[in-house]
Design an enzyme around this catalytic site. Sequence first.
Site, PDB file in Angstrom:
ATOM      1  N   ASP A 163       3.539   6.469   5.113  1.00 19.37           N
ATOM      2  CA  ASP A 163       2.348   7.223   5.487  1.00 19.37           C
ATOM      3  C   ASP A 163       2.660   7.970   6.773  1.00 19.37           C
ATOM      4  O   ASP A 163       3.069   7.361   7.764  1.00 19.37           O
ATOM      5  CB  ASP A 163       1.153   6.291   5.731  1.00 19.37           C
ATOM      6  N   ARG A 202       0.983  10.423  -4.944  1.00 16.51           N
ATOM      7  CA  ARG A 202       1.415  10.806  -3.586  1.00 16.51           C
ATOM      8  C   ARG A 202       2.947  10.948  -3.517  1.00 16.51           C
ATOM      9  O   ARG A 202       3.618  10.209  -2.801  1.00 16.51           O
ATOM     10  CB  ARG A 202       0.926   9.798  -2.541  1.00 16.51           C
ATOM     11  N   ASP A 209       0.849  -1.196   0.000  1.00 14.89           N
ATOM     12  CA  ASP A 209       0.000   0.000   0.000  1.00 14.89           C
ATOM     13  C   ASP A 209       0.888   1.251   0.000  1.00 14.89           C
ATOM     14  O   ASP A 209       1.568   1.495  -0.995  1.00 14.89           O
ATOM     15  CB  ASP A 209      -0.960  -0.045   1.199  1.00 14.89           C
TER      16      ASP A 209
END
Length: 311
Positions: free
Chosen positions: A155, A202, A151
């Site tokens: 993060d 991102r 993923d």
Amino acid sequence: MKFSISLVLPLLRLAGLAWAGCQDNADGFAALNGGTTGGNGGTVVTVNNQADLEKYAKASGKYVIKVSGKINISPKGTEVDVANDKTIVGIGATAQISGGGFRIINRRNVIIRNLRIGNTDGGEELDWDGIQVDTSTNIWIDHCIFETIGDGGIDLRKDSDYWTVSNSWIKGVNKAFGIGWTDNVVTKGTIHHVYFDGTTQRNPSADNMLYAHMYNNYLRGCKSYGHYARGATNARIENVYFEDCKNPLTADSEATLTAIGNIYDGTSGTIAKDIGVSFDPANFYSYKLNATADVPSIVLANAGPKADVCT
Ligand SMILES: *[C@@H]1O[C@H](CO)[C@@H](O)[C@H](O)[C@H]1NC(C)=O
């Protein structure tokens, strides 16, 4: 012989050199709020298996956890919990966390350096990240490589604050680096000398950051968009080299953006115009910019695990 303070201090510094590297402290925003020192000065252990890594990572107290060689993580996708006051640092250029990553939730003062992290493909729906940081402060990620990530590569979410990501290599990851997931505008972070290498989205998506400082990054071949000042983010983006990157620089209308000294080499799509005047990072910490034209060669030489970061 009488020991004067003027003799003892240099001797202490000399002794300190013995652990220079493995026990470095953070720069950028992570250097504020008391500094990011991880487990430096605490107990030093060396681990080469998952059980020992997990044991020391979740222990209380200061630990410098040196990782030797490749650690296979099972079951696949497991994120190793890291508690306060930890440095996890690879020895030489060969240390690896394979099949899993790290989870830092409601913590403070954590350093993760000089590691190859990944082989969690297939885990997008399962939130298998390289490093997941939620609601934590004083985090430094340095000299890591993220590849074949399920993923998010990195993060840094939910008001995580006072962090720096530097000298790292995010290789071919779809969701390279996500920041935000909250309406609060408190996060302060620095991203420098990071190689976004053929990543898709991102890069980072920097949502609602009070201060986002990005400098001397190298983005090559980003497929969807590059640096993104999202929501109410106040961003200073300087001396970044964008190459063959789609939509290299984007900003939402509520953002504040100052972009200076960047090079757009073979890029296509959006290059956001400045919006207002951003904060000035020099009011918070000192830093030195490399000339933008030199950024590809400097970043290619330094990003990711290196033999001399920790021996
Ligand atoms: C690039 O900048 C860093 C500080 O950010 C500095 O340590 C390094 O010496 C510079 N490299 C070159 C080649 O100028």
